[in-house]
Design an enzyme around this catalytic site. Structure first.
Site, PDB file in Angstrom:
ATOM      1  N   GLN A  23       5.309   5.630   4.255  1.00 23.39           N
ATOM      2  CA  GLN A  23       5.068   6.209   4.939  1.00 23.39           C
ATOM      3  C   GLN A  23       3.991   5.441   6.431  1.00 23.39           C
ATOM      4  OE1 GLN A  23       3.898   9.122   3.698  1.00 23.39           O
ATOM      5  NE2 GLN A  23       4.475   9.173   1.300  1.00 23.39           N
ATOM      6  N   SER A  24       3.715   7.100   7.240  1.00 22.22           N
ATOM      7  CA  SER A  24       3.730   6.980   8.857  1.00 22.22           C
ATOM      8  C   SER A  24       2.539   6.196   8.627  1.00 22.22           C
ATOM      9  CB  SER A  24       4.101   7.434   9.101  1.00 22.22           C
ATOM     10  OG  SER A  24       5.304   7.963   9.665  1.00 22.22           O
ATOM     11  N   THR A  25       1.572   6.369   8.053  1.00 18.60           N
ATOM     12  CA  THR A  25       0.440   6.121   8.839  1.00 18.60           C
ATOM     13  C   THR A  25      -0.472   6.095   7.080  1.00 18.60           C
ATOM     14  OG1 THR A  25      -0.866   8.397   8.409  1.00 18.60           O
ATOM     15  CG2 THR A  25       0.207   7.446  10.726  1.00 18.60           C
ATOM     16  N   GLN A  28      -1.377   9.056   5.619  1.00 17.86           N
ATOM     17  CA  GLN A  28      -0.273   9.756   4.477  1.00 17.86           C
ATOM     18  C   GLN A  28      -0.092   8.999   3.212  1.00 17.86           C
ATOM     19  OE1 GLN A  28       3.047   9.832   6.631  1.00 17.86           O
ATOM     20  NE2 GLN A  28       2.474  11.028   8.330  1.00 17.86           N
TER      21      GLN A  28
END
Ligand SMILES: [Zn+2]
Length: 695
Positions: A23-25, A28
């Site tokens: 998951q990117s951040t 997220q």
């Protein structure tokens, strides 16, 4: 799915399947659980394809890391390593091309998968990177994924910039400013916060120094608010002692002046990481003054920036680059603290006894900028400047220039010798290359084996020749620093001119400092029993001088103080000064004692004045004596002059105190003539300044 089954063989199933979850951040990770669910559901697909559940390895250590580069993503690196070592039969990921949104990472993974015969599985299907069609498809997916990322970024950035241009972008506000219910920027309703910030700006207005602001807060025992960003207590206020960097942050922040500013910095990616560069105000992306209420006006903000820039020139880290200034301190910008290694500052004092002439001091602020601590060290400038100046005059003589030139000549001779040797090397390399060429040309072209090896040899020799030539040119470039006759004459002239220019009182301090900067690299100062002055010249030569610490001008030897104490019983200050001078006793500074100096020494050491001493002995003032005798003060004076009263000179203003005449005061009949023959010795420069007039 069934169509994909034929791609899986026993070899694949023997190896593990790797499920890569990302998951990117961090947000997220917290919020987008759906995507994570989809990623974990792929696990079931792998099981359906024939992998044992125990053989499915989940790599999810990259949660919360952006996919745009693999450099910092440990999980992705691990995946690549496992695939490369042939441990993986299958790589599983949601829209696999998102595994790495950077094309180079993605293509590398594809290539390794192709070599190690590893399959790739995503929600759309199963791919075999060894197969041309599959590889083409995967490559396209990767490219499109990167393009998609670019478009998203461009779109969000564009929206952000256009909002910023209008000043409507919501960015975190510094403490003291808040967004109100309508989303407008307003002053923090908390009065204590407001007052703290106003006090900061007021202090700066008064003192023009960020350091002084910190000191003002500390002295008044005031704390400064800080708003927590992030964490469980996000948005809450924390009251802490104000420090220097925070003061600068507030003073430099245009939002306190009611201005909206965006794009004050620019990030630049280099090989050794990402750097943030501060931009000058003219290059800010947006600057809207009067955008919201503030604590100061825009004019005051500009004025503050100007003052801060000036302070930075005088005290900040840029002062090394700063130009030589008008003050007489020779080592301004050159002095380095021998205790902490920081640059030393210059302070000037004007002494009361030498008006018009400022005396420099070098001092190191060390950590005292951040919190009010005593400075590292404080070194008197005059003796240090004098010692350095003497050294410069000593080394800049025609004789030393001659020696330098002689050494230079010797070096030149050696360089020429080396040059001959290098030339020979090049010649030899050329000769060998020519030989190799001839050998190659002599061989019959049909004799391929021999011809090839001779050609390779010729090539090697040509490379060696080229290398030798380049080396020769490089060295020649370095040696081209020889001194010709003209330069020699100029150097000579400089050496002769230098002492004249240096000593000339009309040479401005700024010029003298410029000369010093040409001749000196830096000067390290340490104060111990004496001042150690380590001088570094350009080129690495060093010299160390030991300079005695000058006596404190206020310091007087105890023996002299004791003598003054005793003498005050009998003599006035002027008489004491004359006495000391006549015996050749000198003060800690200056050439001789004088009246006010004696008075000051007595005051500094808590000695009683002559007046007090005489009064303690019961002496009467002029008026008291007049009352005592029932006559006017003029008559008292006349009686003293006539020698009828015993009196003592009590100061250097020709004032007297009188001894009590006792029960039988002198009587002079009305109209009687006063005797005039008594001579009074009032020569205060003699020891016998005490006037004793016998009745
Ligand atoms: Zn220091």
């Amino acid at each position: 799915m069934q169509g994909d089954m034929h791609k899986v063989n026993a070899g694949h199933l023997k190896r593990s399947a790797y499920l890569y979850v990302r998951q990117s951040t961090p947000r997220q990770v917290q919020e987008n659980t759906e995507s994570a669910k989809r990623q974990y559901a792929l696990r079931q697909r792998a099981i359906a394809l024939g992998w044992h559940p125990d053989r499915i390895v989940v790599i999810d250590s990259d949660q919360g890391q952006s996919g745009s580069s693999a450099t910092d993503r440990e999980g992705f690196q691990k995946l690549v390593a496992e695939v490369g070592m042939g441990h993986a039969g299958l790589v599983i990921g949601l829209e696999v091309s998102r595994l790495a949104r950077n094309c180079s990472d993605w293509h590398r993974l594809l290539e390794i998968c192709g070599f190690s015969d590893t399959l790739i599985l995503d929600e759309d299907g199963l791919y075999n990177p060894a197969d041309f069609n599959d590889r083409l498809l995967l490559g396209l997916k990767g490219t499109m994924s990167e393009a998609e990322l670019h478009v998203i970024q461009a779109r969000t950035r564009g929206a952000l910039l256009s909002k910023a241009r209008r000043g409507e972008l919501h960015v975190p506000l510094p403490v003291g400013l808040v967004y109100d219910a309508q989303g407008q920027v307003a002053l923090d309703p908390d009065q204590q916060v407001q007052q703290s910030i106003r006090f900061l700006f007021q202090s700066f207005r008064r003192q023009s120094s960020a350091c002084a602001v910190v000191r003002a807060f500390r002295e008044a025992k005031l704390l400064f608010p800080r708003r927590l960003r992030g964490g469980s207590q996000e948005g809450e206020l924390l009251w802490q002692a104000l420090d220097f960097s925070e003061t600068l942050f507030v003073l430099h922040n245009p939002r306190y002046a009611g201005a909206f500013a965006y794009g004050k910095t620019r990030t630049r990616k280099t090989l050794d990481g990402v750097h943030q560069i501060k931009l000058p105000q003219e290059e800010w992306y947006t600057l809207l003054t009067g955008a919201h209420p503030g604590y100061i006006t825009w004019e005051e903000y500009q004025e503050n920036q100007r003052r801060l820039r000036e302070n930075a020139h005088a005290l900040g880290p840029e002062r090394r680059e700063g130009p030589p200034r008008e003050g007489p301190a020779l080592l301004q910008g050159l002095a380095v603290c021998g205790i902490c290694g920081g640059r030393m500052n210059v302070a000037y004092h004007v002494r009361a006894f030498r008006p018009g002439r400022s005396v420099p001091h070098y001092f190191c602020q060390g950590r005292s900028m951040d919190c009010p601590q005593p400075v590292c060290q404080w070194i008197p400038g005059l003796p240090v400047d004098q010692a350095v100046s003497d050294l410069l005059l000593e080394i800049m003589t025609p004789a030393t220039i001659d020696i330098t030139l002689a050494v230079q000549q010797e070096l030149q001779a050696r360089l020429e010798e080396a040059d001959r040797l290098r030339k020979q090397q090049v010649e030899r390399a050329r000769h060998e290359a020519e030989l190799a060429q001839r050998r190659f040309l002599r061989v019959h072209p049909d004799n391929r084996l021999v011809a090839d090896s001779l050609e390779a040899d010729w090539n090697r020799k040509l490379c060696a020749l080229q290398e030798a030539q380049q080396q020769y040119e490089r060295e020649c470039q370095k040696d081209r620093l020889a001194v010709d006759e003209e330069l020699r004459a100029r150097l000579h002239m400089l050496a002769t001119d230098f002492p004249r220019l240096w000593r000339d009182p009309s040479t401005p301090a700024r010029e003298r400092k410029r000369l010093a900067r040409l001749l000196l690299e830096d000067v390290t100062l340490i104060k111990k029993d004496q001042i150690l002055v380590h001088i570094r010249f350009p080129g690495g030569v060093t010299r160390t001088l030991e300079v005695p610490i000058p006596l404190n001008p206020r310091w007087t030897p105890p023996s002299v103080v004791a003598e003054i104490d005793q003498s005050l019983d009998h003599y006035t200050c002027q008489a004491i000064a004359d006495n000391l001078n006549s015996r050749g006793v000198t003060p800690g500074w200056g050439k001789s004692f004088h009246r006010s100096m004696i008075a000051r020494i007595a005051r500094d050491h808590g000695l009683k004045t002559r007046w007090e001493r005489l009064r303690e002995r019961g002496m009467l003032t002029l008026k008291e004596m007049g009352r005592r005798l029932g006559i006017c003060t003029d008559q008292v004076k006349a009686w003293r002059t006539a020698g009828l009263l015993r009196s003592h000179l009590c100061n250097d203003k020709n004032e007297y105190l009188y001894e009590d005449p006792g029960p039988n005061p002198p009587r002079v009949g009305r109209g009687a003539k006063l005797p005039r023959k008594v001579e009074i010795s009032e020569n205060t420069s003699q020891h016998a300044s005490e006037v004793q007039c016998e009745a």
